[in-house]
Every structure is written in structure tokens, then in C-alpha cells.
Design an enzyme around this catalytic site. Structure first.
Site: not given
Ligand SMILES: CC(C)(COP(=O)(O)OP(=O)(O)OC[C@H]1O[C@@H](n2cnc3c(N)ncnc32)[C@H](O)[C@@H]1OP(=O)(O)O)[C@@H](O)C(=O)NCCC(=O)NCCS
Length: 332
Positions: A116, A256, A286
Site C-alpha cells: 500500500c 493511507h 482500501n
Molecule cells: C481486519 C480488522 C478490521 C479486524 O478487526 P479486529 O478487531 O482485529 O478483529 P479480529 O481479527 O480480532 O476478529 C474478531 C472477530 O471478528 C470476526 N470478524 C472478522 N471479520 C469480520 C467481518 N467482516 N464480519 C463479522 N465478523 C468478522 C472474526 O472472525 C473474529 O471472530 P472470532 O472472535 O469469533 O474468531 C483489523 O484487524 C484491521 O483493520 N487490521 C488492519 C488491516 C489493514 O489495515 N490492512 C491493510 C494494511 S495496508
């Protein structure tokens, strides 16, 4: 002779027509508008539909828009960089394909893959050619067709990404306008958290890699989230301190667009108020290398000549960095 700086003198952009909403995603995977909005801040994203339509097609549209707005002609371009993680094909580069489709014949061009952070890496690279005096019209494009590598059965990644492209023109300035400073970083130890495993020389495509769904984005959300907040805000704050800038001195912060919560955390650390943060994640998601120039495209009319901008990025690798620049023109 006064020092030459590299100034952005125009912005062009393109997003495909098709809009994939959270409601439609909720019918594809077990998710909801409420979850996606509260965890990511994304409402919808644009998707490039149509067989054979590729990243270069969006890049071409963005550069055509740039040409129309600036009056720059294809034959005047002397350098073309395309930042992307979704090239049309492994080789030749997407810059080759874009130059051919646009009739850019007097330039050298290549792709940069920095996740990114690709657009900011490319902007900084291009600025050095302009500052040296060797290049006078440089086009820098950020373009990604993320829908080509997103697994629409994986609810943890499919809501995040969208498709789009945007481009800027960089030209020499002798008024000190443009890119003032950059701090770019790479740390490959972060690569285990965000990658596309198969399709490269380590694991070429086979029936097995396809069956195991290894051609899609793999991401561990939490370590990526933490690294993005820490690294983006650390470099943005370091840049501000180096140039004695306080939050109120910054006219615009362009982060970003990865996650609304990451954007908010960075702005808080920088003490930049929300009204000065460029945000379009809600409507595009994104778009990887395209997020930063798409912000410039969306906000162009609001940015004034002389405005001080801080841009911060974070991407797979990990890659990250910050740029401090002043804006070089007003838009009518
Ligand atoms: C991806 C992201 C939004 C996930 O949020 P989070 O709060 O970390 O969530 P987690 O990964 O801990 O998952 C928590 C729960 O939500 C669930 N979950 C994940 N995506 C989901 C969705 N789209 N809808 C519903 N539930 C979801 C998971 O399965 C998990 O369930 P579980 O506890 O039963 O296993 C977050 O980690 C994030 O934004 N990370 C950075 C991503 C990014 O910026 N990437 C590009 C970088 S350039």
C-alpha cells in the site's frame, strides 16, 4: 541558481462504475454493515467488472483525466511510474502497457511494488529525478485491481479492499513548492502478516495452489493494525518535529486509507483535527496504491496553493513512510 523542487501540478483519477455495498457483501459472507462500519469504516467499494479489464485500464483512465486537466501531452512525459501490487501480468510491467495504451513514447517507465506504500515510494523516487534536473514531466500512478486477488469467501479481508487508480504530474519548481522532505522505511520481518503466497517464483501456480486458495490476500489483521498505527504515526510525528510543525500548521493530513480507526489514531497522535484529514475510505475501501492520490483527486478543489501537507502510508512488507510537501496550485 535556485534549488529545483518537485511539485505536484495536477491530479487525475478513476474508479470503476460497479459499487459493491456492505449489504451485497453480507449476502456473500457472514458479516454485516454494522460490523464493517464499526471495525473498518467502509460502506462501499468500487469493483472493476468485465473480462480482460485490468489495472492498466484504470491507470489509463486516471492518466487521461490528468492529461485533460493539465494539458500535458503523452509525448511530453519523460518518466512514468506505476505503483501496484496487482500488475496486469508478472511481466512486462504495467507501466509498459500503460505507456503503449496512452502513446507515451519519449519516457522511461517501470512499476514499483511496495504494498500500500507503493504510491508514496513512487512519488519520492520520481521527485529525485525532477530535483536532479534530468526529468521535467513525470507521471506517477497508483493503481490496483484488488478484486483480482481478494477471496470473496473470507470475511476478514473481503470487506477491506476496492479497485481504483489515480495519478499525479510532477514538474520542477524554483519557488520551493512541492516535496520538501521524505522518510521512507522497509522492514521485511513484517512480511509474514500480509502477503499473497502463490504465483511467484517461490510457489508458482499449480492446481494445488489454486485449490488451497493461495493466490489470494492473506492477512493477520491485528499485527498489521498495530504496526500500521505505530509506524505511520511515528514517522508522521517525526517529520512534523523535524520541520517544527504543530498540528495547527498542517493544512491537510493524507493518511493511507486502510481502516478508519488507524486514520483516527494517527491524526490524534499528530494533533491534527479531523476536518483537516482527507478521508474517502467509506466510499472506496482500501484501494492499496491508489488511496493517497485518490484522496488528492477527491479533495483537490479544497487544497490551496502553499498549503502544508503531511502524507503518511503503511503497507505489506512492511513498508511505510511520511512525506512533507507544499501544494503548488489552486483549482478553480
Ligand atoms: C481486519 C480488522 C478490521 C479486524 O478487526 P479486529 O478487531 O482485529 O478483529 P479480529 O481479527 O480480532 O476478529 C474478531 C472477530 O471478528 C470476526 N470478524 C472478522 N471479520 C469480520 C467481518 N467482516 N464480519 C463479522 N465478523 C468478522 C472474526 O472472525 C473474529 O471472530 P472470532 O472472535 O469469533 O474468531 C483489523 O484487524 C484491521 O483493520 N487490521 C488492519 C488491516 C489493514 O489495515 N490492512 C491493510 C494494511 S495496508
Amino acid at each position: 541558481m535556485s534549488k529545483i523542487t518537485a511539485a505536484i501540478t495536477g491530479v487525475g483519477g478513476y474508479v470503476p462504475e460497479y459499487i459493491l455495498t456492505n449489504e451485497e457483501l453480507s449476502r456473500m459472507v457472514d458479516t454485516s454493515d454494522e460490523w464493517i462500519m464499526s471495525h473498518m469504516g467502509i460502506k462501499e467499494r468500487h469493483i472493476l467488472k468485465g473480462e480482460g479489464r485490468a489495472t492498466s485500464d484504470m491507470a489509463v483512465e486516471a492518466v487521461l483525466d490528468l492529461f485533460k486537466k493539465t494539458g500535458c501531452k503523452p509525448e511530453e512525459v519523460d518518466m512514468l511510474i506505476v505503483a501496484s501490487v496487482t500488475p496486469d501480468m508478472p511481466f512486462p510491467s504495467t507501466a509498459n502497457i500503460v505507456s503503449d495504451k496512452l502513446g507515451v513514447k519519449n519516457a522511461f517507465g517501470y512499476d514499483i511494488n511496495a504494498g500500500c506504500s507503493g504510491f508514496l515510494y513512487s512519488l519520492v523516487t520520481a521527485s529525485k529525478f525532477v530535483e536532479s534536473g534530468s526529468h521535467k514531466k513525470v507521471v506517477v500512478v497508483g493503481a490496483d485491481k484488488m478484486s483480482s486477488i481478494v477471496d470473496y469467501t473470507d470475511r476478514t479481508t473481503c470487506p477491506i479492499f476496492g479497485d481504483g487508480a489515480a495519478a499525479v504530474l510532477l514538474e520542477p519548481s524554483t519557488n520551493g513548492e512541492g516535496i520538501i522532505d521524505s522518510m521512507m522505511r522497509v522492514d521485511g520481518s513484517g512480511r509474514k502478516h500480509l502477503y499473497q503466497l502463490a504465483g511467484g517464483s517461490q510457489l508458482p501456480a499449480t492446481m494445488d495452489t489454486v485449490i488451497k486458495r493461495q493466490h489470494y490476500v492473506y492477512q493477520e489483521g491485528q499485527p498489521v493494525f498495530k504496526a500500521a498505527v505505530t509506524n505511520m504515526s511515528d514517522t508522521a510525528v517525526a517529520m512534523m518535529e523535524k520541520h517544527h510543525l504543530k498540528g495547527e500548521d498542517v493544512a491537510w493530513f493524507i493518511p493511507h486509507q486502510a481502516n478508519m480507526r488507524i486514520i483516527d489514531a494517527c491524526a490524534r497522535r499528530m494533533e491534527v483535527t479531523k476536518d483537516k484529514v482527507m478521508i474517502n475510505i467509506e466510499k472506496y475501501g482500501n484501494t492499496t496504491a491508489a488511496t493517497i492520490p485518490l484522496c488528492m483527486w477527491d479533495y483537490e478543489k479544497k487544497i490551496k496553493k502553499g498549503d502544508k501537507l503531511i502524507i503518511a502510508t503503511f503497507g505489506a512488507g512492511f513498508t511505510w513512510g511520511a512525506v512533507y510537501l507544499t501544494w503548488a496550485y489552486d483549482t478553480k
